[in-house]
Design an enzyme around this catalytic site. Structure first.
Site, short mmCIF file in Angstrom:
data_model
loop_
_atom_site.label_atom_id
_atom_site.label_comp_id
_atom_site.label_asym_id
_atom_site.label_seq_id
_atom_site.Cartn_x
_atom_site.Cartn_y
_atom_site.Cartn_z
N ASP B 209 -64.72 1.32 31.78
CA ASP B 209 -65.87 1.62 32.64
C ASP B 209 -66.32 0.33 33.32
OD1 ASP B 209 -68.02 4.12 32.71
OD2 ASP B 209 -68.92 2.18 33.23
N HIS B 211 -69.34 -0.53 33.61
CA HIS B 211 -70.63 -0.99 33.09
C HIS B 211 -70.54 -1.65 31.73
CE1 HIS B 211 -71.40 2.34 35.93
NE2 HIS B 211 -72.40 1.55 36.32
N SER B 299 -76.81 1.26 38.86
CA SER B 299 -76.51 2.16 37.76
C SER B 299 -76.49 1.44 36.41
CB SER B 299 -75.14 2.83 38.00
OG SER B 299 -74.15 1.85 38.22
#
Lengths: 472, 392
Positions: B209, B211, B299
């Site tokens: 991912d 993040h 995000s």
């Protein structure tokens, strides 16, 4: 609508072929015209008038040429050609002209000329050339003017060659519009060519395209960057354009037409002169017949012959696009052609082994492709600096992460195909085995069928990539 | 004259030399493929959905129809899976947009991209952040920038053969020092995360991912909170408690670049989703103590179903105060800040501190809206721009 798209493959082509084969022969030219206009209008409906206008103008002027005599014929031709070139100039070169003019005036401190950019209609260069060749043929009395507007309009708009060639002469297809045979064998030949071209475009050219873009976007390409980019583009352009030509020839064959070949293994050429007999052959023929001969060809002495060769290629280069890069690319090839001719006439051209002449010719071709591909002249010279190592040797880290193993493998496969295909086509039969050649043909076609399906799936998996030659 | 080619039509005799099976097989095969494809395409929703409000004459209608058809053909998903699987398994490649490292690590290609305009863009961003600082200072609010280092910077050891261009190496520290030089508080999250990683912390970014993990977000939250506290501001107190859910598979956003592979459980990360609750009910004695800290960002902060890292919650816990989270996803860090400066939240909940979370990879991205609008509130509105390709 491009050939390598779902809408063409699965909506347009099946519908076109079903109706085409259901119609009696006398209605098929009309259906070809409807289908071709639909394909062109799919891009932009509001530019269809240009295609129709060029067609009608060529038709009417040719009829006038047929009736006129003496000096009047030349005047009619001059007006007709001027109108065609005027359209080409307006849509294709006006932006370039104004931008170049503004670059000069702003550098002198004056205000630039206000100008709204003009959209370039796709296929314009090709259908203008088709119209001009028809008019000149009629003027030269090599071809009587046709009274059949439907056949003529269908010839100009014939969708297999409408968007990106090959550049055809009307007299090559005029008889075929009147009579052609439709057989399953001919259809199969066309299908094989179409599937081959589709696979070349989607599986090879499109796979290499990102690497080419990345390499040509390097601000200071190294030796490795620039050569990798130049080689990748050399392969991409060949498989893209020859793939398109295969598809065009195949589609035409599926409709019973016989198109001339457009490529004949150009990368095994042993001179630039030979290269132009093998690369984009339909354009070369057009340039020879309507430009080189029009300029006087080799009938006005040696010096003028060299100049004519040079000018033909310069204008041929500019035909590819409104950019200084195309002009310089044309000058490069025109200069090389003239030099080779001069060397031959002076007895300096000695037969040399293929291992020397093929790489030597390729080097000159690749250097030309760099200019052809670069966005501008400064970028091209940036690549040339890289190619001689002025920006370092190894692959730069800004490019290295973008180089994908699959692209390198595809390049390798493409290079092998470029040099194996001529042997396949010409040597296998000579080597002798009467059994081997049919078996190889069956094996190759059998391999082609799943490759075509894989190419369709890849088309769906990848983002949209237009044909390179659409921009010309 | 032999310089140019002559017309050449392939000799029919060459065609007749081929075996009889080739006289019919390719033609029938092509017809079968076209026919089957036409049937499948025509029964797909893409072929039956006609675009509305598109200009027909200018080709917009046909372009929109073709786009819908391409997206809706039933073989699109199998095609993506097939070629995605071939690319990954045969060549170790992801689709354009992600870079495959080793040990199953994936990186967004945005962390590798460079352009000649990068230095100018980064300078422009520094100038813009300073404009924002001055704008906030007019209301008496302090700006704290949480500059998030690239995952490829922190976890370069998992890059494998891929290398981040050397020109990007100084980018993080140069920008952060530039902020500090302008008097903007910008804690060194890279140093904090690197210390935590070296200290044996679990992964601070997800393998698959873009993040950070809850652990990475926690390290960042505590580091930012420490710098905020050092400002000596009086912030309304609150009591918070974090909780972790049971371990669950977390399919990272970068797996979308591995079609055909992304659904294999072995490729996904595991996560214990983090959440935060307020223990003291909040709202002060009469429910009017206000919120003094605002969080703006991407995000990495914005609430969403994928947000299992709970940066905002961990920030509240570390600060011991309520945080107004106005972060937005899919628009980068700069447009949410521009919008916040113009928003009613800014006036209805005047902050004492604005924490602005900025992922490093957005520093080089051009935002035309910022050129025209600047940081000033109520500046001229311009149409939105597509966000950069990442998932923030």
């Amino acid at each position: 609508m491009v050939f390598s798209s779902n809408v063409f493959l699965f909506l347009f082509l099946p519908a076109f072929l079903v109706v085409y084969y259901l119609l009696p022969f006398r209605w098929r030219s009309g259906w070809i015209l409807v289908g071709s206009y639909a394909l062109y209008g799919w891009w932009r409906l509001d530019f269809l008038w240009l295609l129709v206008g060029v067609t009608l103008a060529a038709y009417v002027f040719a009829l006038a040429l047929g009736r006129a005599e003496g000096r009047r014929r030349f005047q009619i031709l001059a007006v007709a050609v001027a109108l065609n070139l005027g359209a080409l100039g307006y849509f294709k070169y006006a932006n370039f002209g104004v931008e170049s003019f503004n670059a000069v005036v702003t550098s002198l401190g004056f205000a630039p000329f206000a100008w709204a950019p003009i959209l370039l209609p796709i296929g314009l260069s090709f259908f203008i050339f088709h119209a001009i060749s028809y008019l000149v043929d009629v003027y030269r009395r090599e071809e009587p003017p046709t009274h059949n507007l439907l056949d003529f309009a269908a010839f100009i708009a014939l969708f297999p060659h409408l968007i990106a060639g090959p550049v055809l002469k009307y007299n090559l297809l005029a008889d075929q519009f009147r009579h052609r045979t439709h057989t399953l064998e001919g259809f199969s030949y066309g299908a094989t060519r179409f599937m081959t071209g589709f696979a070349k475009k989607v599986l090879i050219a499109d796979s290499i395209a990102p690497l080419v873009t990345a390499a040509f976007n390097q601000p200071n390409p190294t030796l490795a960057d620039s050569w990798l980019g130049a080689l990748a583009y050399t392969l991409q352009l060949y498989f893209d354009f020859s793939g398109y030509s295969d598809m065009a020839i195949g589609l035409a064959a599926m409709m019973g037409f016989k198109f001339p070949e457009n490529f004949n293994h150009p990368y095994i050429s042993r001179s630039i002169t030979e290269f132009w007999r093998r690369w984009h052959m339909s354009l070369s023929s057009w340039l020879r017949e309507y430009l080189y001969i029009g300029l006087g060809g080799n009938r006005k002495g040696r010096a003028r012959t060299y100049l004519n060769l040079f000018l033909t290629m310069v204008l041929g280069g500019l035909w590819h696009g409104a950019n200084w890069t195309f002009l310089l690319w044309g000058m490069w090839h025109g200069g090389l052609l003239a030099t080779e001719r001069r060397m031959k006439e002076a007895g300096l051209w000695r037969p040399s082994p293929a291992w020397l002449t093929i790489p030597g010719t390729m080097l000159l071709v690749i250097l030309g492709w760099v200019m052809f591909r670069a966005d501008n002249v400064a970028d091209a010279f940036g690549m040339y600096r890289g190619m001689v190592g002025l920006n370092g040797a190894g692959l730069s880290d800004t490019l290295a992460w973008q180089v994908r193993p699959s692209e390198l493998v595809t390049m390798l496969v493409a290079a092998v195909l470029v040099y194996v295909a001529p042997v396949w086509g010409e040597r296998v039969g000579d080597v002798g085995s009467r059994l081997l050649r049919p078996r190889l043909a069956v094996a190759a076609t059998t391999a082609l069928l799943p490759l075509f399906v894989l190419a369709i799936l890849k088309l769906s998996a990848q983002s949209y990539t237009p044909f390179l030659y659409f921009q010309f | 004259m032999t310089e140019f080619a002559r017309d050449h039509v392939k000799n029919d005799g060459q065609r007749h030399a081929v075996p009889a099976v080739l006289h019919w097989l390719p033609g029938l095969f092509l017809l079968a493929v076209l026919g089957a494809g036409a049937l499948l395409a025509l029964t797909s929703p893409g072929a039956r959905t006609l675009p509305r409000d598109q200009n027909v004459r200018a080709g917009e209608w046909t372009a929109a129809y073709e786009k819908g058809l391409d997206a809706g053909v039933p073989w699109r998903r199998p095609a993506l899976d097939l070629w995605g699987g071939v690319g990954y398994r045969l060549f170790g490649e992801a689709q354009p947009g992600a870079v495959v490292g080793r040990d199953g690590w994936l990186y967004t290609s945005e962390e590798f991209e460079t352009a000649p305009t990068d230095a100018r863009e980064v300078r422009d961003k520094l100038r813009y952040v300073d404009q924002v600082r001055r704008e906030l200072a007019r209301d008496g609010a302090r700006l704290v920038v949480a500059l998030i280092p690239a995952k490829a910077r922190l976890y370069s050891s998992h890059l494998g053969g891929a290398r981040v261009p050397a020109s990007k190496t100084p980018e993080y520290e140069t920008f952060r020092r530039g902020l500090e030089a302008e008097g903007i508080v910008a804690p060194d999250l890279y140093a904090a995360l690197r210390r935590a990683a070296a200290g044996g912390s679990p992964n601070l970014f997800f393998r698959t991912d873009t993040h950070w993990t809850p652990d990475g977000a926690g390290v960042a939250a505590r580091t930012v909170a420490s710098r905020v506290r050092s400002l000596g501001l009086e912030l309304p107190a609150g009591e918070f408690r974090g909780a972790r859910a049971a371990p669950a598979l977390y399919p990272g956003d970068l797996l979308r670049y591995l079609p055909g592979v992304e659904r294999a459980p072995s490729t996904s990360d595991w996560v214990r989703a983090r959440s935060t609750e307020r223990l003291d009910g909040g709202g002060g004695l009469l429910g009017d103590e206000g919120i003094a800290v605002t969080l703006v960002g991407t995000s990495y902060s914005a609430p969403s179903s994928a947000n299992v890292w709970d940066f905002a919650g961990q920030l509240q816990q570390a600060l011991g105060t309520e945080v107004l989270n106005v972060a937005d996803q899919g628009r980068g860090p700069f447009l949410p800040m521009r919008d916040y400066l113009r928003s009613p939240e800014r006036t209805s909940t005047p902050p004492r501190v604005v924490i602005w979370e900025i992922p490093e990879r957005y520093l080089r991205v051009n935002y035309p809206e910022l050129d025209s609008a600047g940081a000033a509130p109520h500046a001229r509105e311009t149409p939105g721009t597509p966000p950069a390709q990442g998932a923030t």
